[in-house]
Design a protein around this motif. Structure first.
Motif, PDB file in Angstrom:
ATOM      1  N   ALA A  14       0.875  -1.181   0.000  1.00 58.70           N
ATOM      2  CA  ALA A  14       0.000   0.000   0.000  1.00 58.70           C
ATOM      3  C   ALA A  14       0.909   1.226   0.000  1.00 58.70           C
ATOM      4  CB  ALA A  14      -0.895   0.008   1.230  1.00 58.70           C
ATOM      5  N   VAL A  15       0.688   2.131  -0.944  1.00 63.15           N
ATOM      6  CA  VAL A  15       1.454   3.371  -1.030  1.00 63.15           C
ATOM      7  C   VAL A  15       0.462   4.523  -1.053  1.00 63.15           C
ATOM      8  CG1 VAL A  15       3.162   4.710  -2.317  1.00 63.15           C
ATOM      9  CG2 VAL A  15       3.216   2.210  -2.423  1.00 63.15           C
ATOM     10  N   VAL A  16       0.741   5.558  -0.255  1.00 64.89           N
ATOM     11  CA  VAL A  16      -0.090   6.765  -0.291  1.00 64.89           C
ATOM     12  C   VAL A  16       0.824   7.959  -0.548  1.00 64.89           C
ATOM     13  CG1 VAL A  16      -1.668   8.286   0.951  1.00 64.89           C
ATOM     14  CG2 VAL A  16      -1.840   5.802   1.242  1.00 64.89           C
ATOM     15  N   VAL A  17       0.548   8.638  -1.665  1.00 65.38           N
ATOM     16  CA  VAL A  17       1.266   9.854  -2.030  1.00 65.38           C
ATOM     17  C   VAL A  17       0.439  11.014  -1.497  1.00 65.38           C
ATOM     18  CG1 VAL A  17       2.080  11.268  -3.949  1.00 65.38           C
ATOM     19  CG2 VAL A  17       2.211   8.756  -4.095  1.00 65.38           C
ATOM     20  N   ARG A  18       1.063  11.890  -0.668  1.00 66.71           N
ATOM     21  CA  ARG A  18       0.329  13.008  -0.086  1.00 66.71           C
ATOM     22  C   ARG A  18       0.828  14.328  -0.656  1.00 66.71           C
ATOM     23  NH1 ARG A  18       0.244  15.608   5.995  1.00 66.71           N
ATOM     24  NH2 ARG A  18      -1.418  17.093   5.561  1.00 66.71           N
ATOM     25  N   TYR A  19      -0.137  15.105  -1.150  1.00 64.53           N
ATOM     26  CA  TYR A  19       0.117  16.495  -1.534  1.00 64.53           C
ATOM     27  C   TYR A  19      -0.466  17.358  -0.431  1.00 64.53           C
ATOM     28  CZ  TYR A  19       1.576  15.169  -6.237  1.00 64.53           C
ATOM     29  OH  TYR A  19       2.261  14.649  -7.302  1.00 64.53           O
ATOM     30  N   PHE A  20       0.381  18.099   0.275  1.00 60.55           N
ATOM     31  CA  PHE A  20      -0.045  18.909   1.408  1.00 60.55           C
ATOM     32  C   PHE A  20      -0.904  20.082   0.938  1.00 60.55           C
ATOM     33  CE2 PHE A  20       0.998  22.267   4.651  1.00 60.55           C
ATOM     34  CZ  PHE A  20       0.278  21.693   5.683  1.00 60.55           C
ATOM     35  N   GLY A  21      -2.056  20.253   1.591  1.00 57.78           N
ATOM     36  CA  GLY A  21      -2.994  21.287   1.193  1.00 57.78           C
ATOM     37  C   GLY A  21      -2.920  22.554   2.016  1.00 57.78           C
ATOM     38  N   GLY A  22      -1.961  22.644   2.939  1.00 54.62           N
ATOM     39  CA  GLY A  22      -1.795  23.865   3.720  1.00 54.62           C
ATOM     40  C   GLY A  22      -2.449  23.838   5.078  1.00 54.62           C
ATOM     41  N   VAL A  23      -3.255  22.807   5.371  1.00 56.37           N
ATOM     42  CA  VAL A  23      -3.928  22.712   6.670  1.00 56.37           C
ATOM     43  C   VAL A  23      -3.372  21.500   7.411  1.00 56.37           C
ATOM     44  CG1 VAL A  23      -6.144  22.391   7.846  1.00 56.37           C
ATOM     45  CG2 VAL A  23      -6.037  23.729   5.730  1.00 56.37           C
ATOM     46  N   LEU A  65      -3.260  18.435   9.875  1.00 58.85           N
ATOM     47  CA  LEU A  65      -4.331  17.528  10.274  1.00 58.85           C
ATOM     48  C   LEU A  65      -4.171  16.996  11.691  1.00 58.85           C
ATOM     49  CD1 LEU A  65      -4.643  15.440   6.987  1.00 58.85           C
ATOM     50  CD2 LEU A  65      -5.886  17.501   7.635  1.00 58.85           C
ATOM     51  N   GLY A  66      -2.995  17.150  12.287  1.00 58.23           N
ATOM     52  CA  GLY A  66      -2.745  16.576  13.609  1.00 58.23           C
ATOM     53  C   GLY A  66      -2.539  15.073  13.495  1.00 58.23           C
ATOM     54  N   ALA A  67      -1.996  14.472  14.544  1.00 56.61           N
ATOM     55  CA  ALA A  67      -1.681  13.034  14.513  1.00 56.61           C
ATOM     56  C   ALA A  67      -2.921  12.185  14.246  1.00 56.61           C
ATOM     57  CB  ALA A  67      -1.015  12.616  15.819  1.00 56.61           C
ATOM     58  N   GLY A  68      -4.005  12.467  14.954  1.00 56.87           N
ATOM     59  CA  GLY A  68      -5.236  11.693  14.758  1.00 56.87           C
ATOM     60  C   GLY A  68      -5.796  11.837  13.358  1.00 56.87           C
ATOM     61  N   GLY A  69      -5.750  13.043  12.828  1.00 53.69           N
ATOM     62  CA  GLY A  69      -6.244  13.284  11.475  1.00 53.69           C
ATOM     63  C   GLY A  69      -5.409  12.569  10.427  1.00 53.69           C
ATOM     64  N   LEU A  70      -4.093  12.543  10.654  1.00 53.60           N
ATOM     65  CA  LEU A  70      -3.220  11.833   9.712  1.00 53.60           C
ATOM     66  C   LEU A  70      -3.493  10.331   9.734  1.00 53.60           C
ATOM     67  CD1 LEU A  70       0.172  13.694  10.259  1.00 53.60           C
ATOM     68  CD2 LEU A  70      -1.244  13.722   8.194  1.00 53.60           C
ATOM     69  N   VAL A  71      -3.629   9.780  10.938  1.00 55.53           N
ATOM     70  CA  VAL A  71      -3.915   8.344  11.045  1.00 55.53           C
ATOM     71  C   VAL A  71      -5.210   8.015  10.311  1.00 55.53           C
ATOM     72  CG1 VAL A  71      -4.558   6.486  12.656  1.00 55.53           C
ATOM     73  CG2 VAL A  71      -2.621   7.989  13.177  1.00 55.53           C
ATOM     74  N   ARG A  72      -6.254   8.826  10.532  1.00 59.11           N
ATOM     75  CA  ARG A  72      -7.536   8.584   9.862  1.00 59.11           C
ATOM     76  C   ARG A  72      -7.404   8.714   8.353  1.00 59.11           C
ATOM     77  NH1 ARG A  72      -9.250  11.199  14.325  1.00 59.11           N
ATOM     78  NH2 ARG A  72      -9.299  13.255  13.351  1.00 59.11           N
ATOM     79  N   ALA A  73      -6.686   9.736   7.883  1.00 55.57           N
ATOM     80  CA  ALA A  73      -6.561   9.971   6.442  1.00 55.57           C
ATOM     81  C   ALA A  73      -5.821   8.820   5.758  1.00 55.57           C
ATOM     82  CB  ALA A  73      -5.842  11.295   6.189  1.00 55.57           C
ATOM     83  N   TYR A  74      -4.698   8.398   6.309  1.00 55.20           N
ATOM     84  CA  TYR A  74      -3.936   7.301   5.691  1.00 55.20           C
ATOM     85  C   TYR A  74      -4.702   5.982   5.770  1.00 55.20           C
ATOM     86  CZ  TYR A  74       0.170  10.152   4.813  1.00 55.20           C
ATOM     87  OH  TYR A  74       1.031  11.111   4.315  1.00 55.20           O
TER      88      TYR A  74
END
Length: 196
Positions: free
Chosen positions: A90-99, A101-110
């Protein structure tokens, strides 16, 4: 029972202006996984992060690629484990949008990016494979090919020299029946060769 994927699948997730491009794909080993990660890095040179997780027996890995420790690779790996996948990257490429997300938000997003990609994937049972190598006279090549096809063996390589040598792969549970059919039909002219 462990599963793998029949084919690669991609999914895009938008979270607070950040783009998460997830790819899940079947792989044979860590070197193949790393080559795919490098290809994605080259395809997305302006991405902020290329995080990945590999579930492949003793070659498993979880890489955060600059995200806070434990917020990307490990959650992605857990999604693969929960789905009982093996031999899967599993690979996730992230383009940062300027906001941020915090640790919890990152875990949820990935986690969500990989889980959403897997919703579109076809899981297939992972079956141990057996490789074999044999030689036959030219007159038996057609028979050998038909027998391999009838037993659902995958032809890997054919070499035409003094005799026809063939390498093939078959699901391990089907190997004894194929070997018996080849031994019987080969009329003593089929020679089993040691693997290289």
């Amino acid at each position: 029972m462990p599963y793998t994927l029949s084919a690669p699948v991609q999914h895009e997730l938008l979270v607070k202006k950040s783009r998460f491009l997830a790819t899940v794909t079947p792989v044979a080993d860590r070197s193949e996984a790393q080559a795919l990660v490098q290809a994605l890095r080259h395809a997305h040179p302006t991405a902020a992060h290329v995080c990945w997780a590999l579930l492949a027996g003793g070659q498993s890995a979880a890489v955060d690629d600059g995200e806070p420790s434990g917020t990307a690779g490990r959650p992605m790996l857990e999604v693969l484990r929960r789905q009982e996948l093996e031999g899967t990257l599993a690979v996730v490429v992230r383009y940062f949008g300027g906001v941020k997300l915090g640790a919890g938000g990152l875990v949820r997003a990935y986690t969500d990016a990989v889980a959403q990609a897997l919703l579109g994937a076809v899981k297939v049972p992972q079956v141990a494979q057996h490789d074999a190598h044999c030689a036959v006279p030219y007159a038996l090549e057609g028979w050998l090919r038909r027998t391999l096809a009838a037993h659902h063996a995958q032809l890997l390589h054919t070499d035409h020299a003094a005799a026809v040598t063939v390498r093939f792969r078959i699901a391990a549970p089907l190997a004894p029946a194929l070997r018996a059919a080849l031994d019987e039909g080969g009329q003593g002219q089929l020679v089993w060769l040691a693997p290289d």
